[in-house]
Write a protein that holds these residues in place. Structure first.
Motif, PDB file in Angstrom:
ATOM      1  N   GLY A 161       0.829  -1.192   0.000  1.00  0.00           N
ATOM      2  CA  GLY A 161       0.000   0.000   0.000  1.00  0.00           C
ATOM      3  C   GLY A 161       0.864   1.244   0.000  1.00  0.00           C
ATOM      4  O   GLY A 161       1.689   1.436   0.908  1.00  0.00           O
ATOM      5  N   GLY A 162       0.731   2.101  -1.036  1.00  0.00           N
ATOM      6  CA  GLY A 162       1.483   3.357  -1.083  1.00  0.00           C
ATOM      7  C   GLY A 162       2.979   3.143  -1.075  1.00  0.00           C
ATOM      8  O   GLY A 162       3.519   2.269  -1.755  1.00  0.00           O
ATOM      9  N   ILE A 163       3.673   3.930  -0.227  1.00  0.00           N
ATOM     10  CA  ILE A 163       5.127   3.849  -0.154  1.00  0.00           C
ATOM     11  C   ILE A 163       5.584   2.537   0.489  1.00  0.00           C
ATOM     12  O   ILE A 163       6.774   2.194   0.453  1.00  0.00           O
ATOM     13  CB  ILE A 163       5.704   5.069   0.610  1.00  0.00           C
ATOM     14  CG1 ILE A 163       7.198   5.279   0.290  1.00  0.00           C
ATOM     15  CG2 ILE A 163       5.454   4.944   2.116  1.00  0.00           C
ATOM     16  CD1 ILE A 163       7.462   5.631  -1.147  1.00  0.00           C
ATOM     17  N   GLY A 164       4.643   1.765   1.014  1.00  0.00           N
ATOM     18  CA  GLY A 164       4.949   0.426   1.519  1.00  0.00           C
ATOM     19  C   GLY A 164       5.407  -0.532   0.436  1.00  0.00           C
ATOM     20  O   GLY A 164       5.804  -1.658   0.734  1.00  0.00           O
ATOM     21  N   TYR A 193      -0.734  -4.427  -5.551  1.00  0.00           N
ATOM     22  CA  TYR A 193      -0.069  -3.142  -5.268  1.00  0.00           C
ATOM     23  C   TYR A 193      -1.087  -2.020  -5.422  1.00  0.00           C
ATOM     24  O   TYR A 193      -1.622  -1.800  -6.501  1.00  0.00           O
ATOM     25  CB  TYR A 193       1.115  -2.989  -6.222  1.00  0.00           C
ATOM     26  CG  TYR A 193       1.856  -1.669  -6.192  1.00  0.00           C
ATOM     27  CD1 TYR A 193       1.761  -0.777  -5.125  1.00  0.00           C
ATOM     28  CD2 TYR A 193       2.702  -1.334  -7.249  1.00  0.00           C
ATOM     29  CE1 TYR A 193       2.478   0.424  -5.132  1.00  0.00           C
ATOM     30  CE2 TYR A 193       3.424  -0.143  -7.259  1.00  0.00           C
ATOM     31  CZ  TYR A 193       3.296   0.735  -6.194  1.00  0.00           C
ATOM     32  OH  TYR A 193       3.999   1.914  -6.198  1.00  0.00           O
ATOM     33  N   SER A 194      -1.323  -1.300  -4.314  1.00  0.00           N
ATOM     34  CA  SER A 194      -2.322  -0.235  -4.291  1.00  0.00           C
ATOM     35  C   SER A 194      -1.666   1.113  -3.984  1.00  0.00           C
ATOM     36  O   SER A 194      -0.774   1.202  -3.148  1.00  0.00           O
ATOM     37  CB  SER A 194      -3.381  -0.540  -3.223  1.00  0.00           C
ATOM     38  OG  SER A 194      -4.278   0.530  -3.069  1.00  0.00           O
ATOM     39  N   PHE A 221      -2.619  -4.098 -10.134  1.00  0.00           N
ATOM     40  CA  PHE A 221      -2.437  -2.734  -9.644  1.00  0.00           C
ATOM     41  C   PHE A 221      -3.795  -2.115  -9.302  1.00  0.00           C
ATOM     42  O   PHE A 221      -4.771  -2.313 -10.028  1.00  0.00           O
ATOM     43  CB  PHE A 221      -1.733  -1.875 -10.698  1.00  0.00           C
ATOM     44  CG  PHE A 221      -0.394  -2.404 -11.124  1.00  0.00           C
ATOM     45  CD1 PHE A 221       0.733  -2.159 -10.351  1.00  0.00           C
ATOM     46  CD2 PHE A 221      -0.259  -3.145 -12.293  1.00  0.00           C
ATOM     47  CE1 PHE A 221       1.976  -2.641 -10.739  1.00  0.00           C
ATOM     48  CE2 PHE A 221       0.980  -3.628 -12.684  1.00  0.00           C
ATOM     49  CZ  PHE A 221       2.101  -3.375 -11.905  1.00  0.00           C
ATOM     50  N   PHE A 222      -3.809  -1.338  -8.211  1.00  0.00           N
ATOM     51  CA  PHE A 222      -5.044  -0.717  -7.735  1.00  0.00           C
ATOM     52  C   PHE A 222      -4.797   0.760  -7.442  1.00  0.00           C
ATOM     53  O   PHE A 222      -3.718   1.124  -6.967  1.00  0.00           O
ATOM     54  CB  PHE A 222      -5.528  -1.399  -6.450  1.00  0.00           C
ATOM     55  CG  PHE A 222      -5.809  -2.871  -6.605  1.00  0.00           C
ATOM     56  CD1 PHE A 222      -7.099  -3.329  -6.781  1.00  0.00           C
ATOM     57  CD2 PHE A 222      -4.772  -3.792  -6.571  1.00  0.00           C
ATOM     58  CE1 PHE A 222      -7.357  -4.686  -6.929  1.00  0.00           C
ATOM     59  CE2 PHE A 222      -5.014  -5.149  -6.720  1.00  0.00           C
ATOM     60  CZ  PHE A 222      -6.322  -5.599  -6.899  1.00  0.00           C
ATOM     61  N   VAL A 223      -5.797   1.592  -7.725  1.00  0.00           N
ATOM     62  CA  VAL A 223      -5.747   2.992  -7.314  1.00  0.00           C
ATOM     63  C   VAL A 223      -7.018   3.300  -6.525  1.00  0.00           C
ATOM     64  O   VAL A 223      -8.107   2.829  -6.862  1.00  0.00           O
ATOM     65  CB  VAL A 223      -5.599   3.958  -8.511  1.00  0.00           C
ATOM     66  CG1 VAL A 223      -4.238   3.790  -9.153  1.00  0.00           C
ATOM     67  CG2 VAL A 223      -6.708   3.767  -9.537  1.00  0.00           C
ATOM     68  N   THR A 224      -6.862   4.078  -5.462  1.00  0.00           N
ATOM     69  CA  THR A 224      -7.974   4.299  -4.538  1.00  0.00           C
ATOM     70  C   THR A 224      -8.605   5.683  -4.631  1.00  0.00           C
ATOM     71  O   THR A 224      -9.690   5.902  -4.110  1.00  0.00           O
ATOM     72  CB  THR A 224      -7.501   4.077  -3.088  1.00  0.00           C
ATOM     73  OG1 THR A 224      -6.423   4.995  -2.802  1.00  0.00           O
ATOM     74  CG2 THR A 224      -7.005   2.645  -2.890  1.00  0.00           C
ATOM     75  N   ARG A 243     -10.039  -0.461  -3.605  1.00  0.00           N
ATOM     76  CA  ARG A 243      -9.056  -0.965  -2.650  1.00  0.00           C
ATOM     77  C   ARG A 243      -8.925  -2.487  -2.749  1.00  0.00           C
ATOM     78  O   ARG A 243      -9.829  -3.170  -3.230  1.00  0.00           O
ATOM     79  CB  ARG A 243      -9.453  -0.570  -1.214  1.00  0.00           C
ATOM     80  CG  ARG A 243      -9.495   0.934  -0.996  1.00  0.00           C
ATOM     81  CD  ARG A 243      -9.845   1.272   0.448  1.00  0.00           C
ATOM     82  NE  ARG A 243      -9.964   2.716   0.612  1.00  0.00           N
ATOM     83  CZ  ARG A 243      -8.938   3.545   0.782  1.00  0.00           C
ATOM     84  NH1 ARG A 243      -7.711   3.047   0.838  1.00  0.00           N
ATOM     85  NH2 ARG A 243      -9.120   4.846   0.905  1.00  0.00           N
ATOM     86  N   ILE A 244      -7.813  -2.979  -2.290  1.00  0.00           N
ATOM     87  CA  ILE A 244      -7.650  -4.429  -2.178  1.00  0.00           C
ATOM     88  C   ILE A 244      -8.605  -4.920  -1.095  1.00  0.00           C
ATOM     89  O   ILE A 244      -8.579  -4.433   0.035  1.00  0.00           O
ATOM     90  CB  ILE A 244      -6.202  -4.788  -1.805  1.00  0.00           C
ATOM     91  CG1 ILE A 244      -5.225  -4.240  -2.852  1.00  0.00           C
ATOM     92  CG2 ILE A 244      -6.038  -6.294  -1.656  1.00  0.00           C
ATOM     93  CD1 ILE A 244      -3.763  -4.328  -2.444  1.00  0.00           C
ATOM     94  N   ASP A 245      -9.464  -5.864  -1.429  1.00  0.00           N
ATOM     95  CA  ASP A 245     -10.454  -6.346  -0.462  1.00  0.00           C
ATOM     96  C   ASP A 245     -10.402  -7.866  -0.357  1.00  0.00           C
ATOM     97  O   ASP A 245      -9.550  -8.537  -0.956  1.00  0.00           O
ATOM     98  CB  ASP A 245     -11.860  -5.855  -0.835  1.00  0.00           C
ATOM     99  CG  ASP A 245     -12.269  -6.258  -2.246  1.00  0.00           C
ATOM    100  OD1 ASP A 245     -11.684  -7.225  -2.789  1.00  0.00           O
ATOM    101  OD2 ASP A 245     -13.183  -5.616  -2.808  1.00  0.00           O
ATOM    102  N   GLY A 246     -11.356  -8.408   0.408  1.00  0.00           N
ATOM    103  CA  GLY A 246     -11.375  -9.844   0.648  1.00  0.00           C
ATOM    104  C   GLY A 246     -11.546 -10.660  -0.616  1.00  0.00           C
ATOM    105  O   GLY A 246     -10.881 -11.700  -0.790  1.00  0.00           O
TER     106      GLY A 246
END
Length: 295
Positions: A161-164, A193-194, A221-224, A243-246
């Motif tokens: 997530g982000g800079i993670g 990767y979001s 890839f995901f954008v929120t 978002r990345i979800d279940g």
């Protein structure tokens, strides 16, 4: 004159008060960094590194390339460094975004630093220049990827997530290095990767290139905070606007061995907590999680 003195007195008080508040915040932040990482492994000693390159990789992130001349300095994919800047009392930690082989072969490592109002990151974004010297000390044992020849093969799930993304892009580049040099078989790799926007998917092309040439490595890839219409989604290397979800995790796990998959998670604390909850609900055991939670 009296009014002017009063105004100057107020301004002086405000300036002193602001300085005190900043000092408290800096001390508290430094204390939090040390406290949160006190249980983590740290290499002894601090090594000198020289800034050899500074790049803008997104509107909010600069990437530093550091030359390290200490032959005993080393790190494993997923680890971080304490980052010491001459003249700045407080320090923080930055995860490496390069793979260990770059250090071994060329003596360099790379850090991607997102701007904040914290003095070390402000220095990187506003004052750092090529030729500057900093101190670095390797730490971290929560996210480490260092398979050896003969180790049991295990699938890998990378959740960023982000800079993670930093420690996880180090891992996926290390996977590619091991594959290219036929060192060992790492099993299947699935990355999710979001980021807030397409521009903040800072290592998108690097990851996409690896996925294209290694069949068992895949990424979504995901954008929120940016809407992508259906036509764009079909032509943007599967960038998805949520978002990345279940359900996303459930789909990713279908391609992996859930009994032995190693899940590496790095991002904002709420994101890490939700990923852990989803994974447990899907049958992944806690001992299979490897999370970086201190930042």
């Amino acid at each position: 004159m009296t009014v002017l003195l009063r105004i100057l007195g107020v301004r002086r008080f405000q300036a002193i008060n602001t300085a005190i508040i900043r000092s408290v915040i800096q001390q508290r932040t430094m204390s939090e960094h040390l406290e949160r990482t006190a249980h983590n492994f740290r290499q002894p000693g601090v090594s000198e590194a020289v800034v050899t390159s500074i790049q803008d990789v997104s509107p909010s992130v600069k990437q530093l390339t550091l030359q390290v001349n200490n032959p005993h300095f080393s790190f494993k994919a997923g680890q971080w460094v304490d980052f010491f800047i001459p003249g700045i009392e407080v320090f923080t930690g930055f995860s490496m975004c390069s793979a260990p082989h770059k250090l071994k072969q060329h003596g360099i490592l790379e850090l991607a630093v997102q701007v904040t109002d914290y003095p070390p990151t402000l220095w990187v974004h506003e004052k750092c220049k090529v030729g500057d010297k900093v101190g670095i000390r390797v730490g971290g044992d929560q996210i480490i990827f260092d398979p050896q020849p003969g180790d049991p093969k295990a699938d890998i799930l990378l959740l960023a997530g982000g800079i993670g993304i930093n420690p996880l892009v180090s891992i996926i580049q290390h996977v590619a290095h091991l594959h290219d040099n036929k060192v060992c078989d790492t099993g299947k790799v699935q990355m999710l990767y979001s980021a807030s926007s397409i521009k903040e998917l800072i290592f998108k092309q690097t990851i996409a290139d690896i996925c294209q040439r290694i069949p068992d490595v895949n990424c979504q890839f995901f954008v929120t905070k940016e809407n992508i219409d259906e036509q764009d989604q079909s032509t943007s290397n599967s960038i998805i606007s949520h978002r990345i979800d279940g359900s996303t995790l459930e789909g990713a796990l279908k391609n992996l061995d859930i009994t032995s998959v190693r899940c590496y998670i790095c991002g904002p604390p709420p994101m890490i907590a939700s990923m852990e909850t989803y994974l447990e609900e899907l049958g992944v055991k806690k001992e299979q999680f490897h999370c970086e939670k201190w930042w």
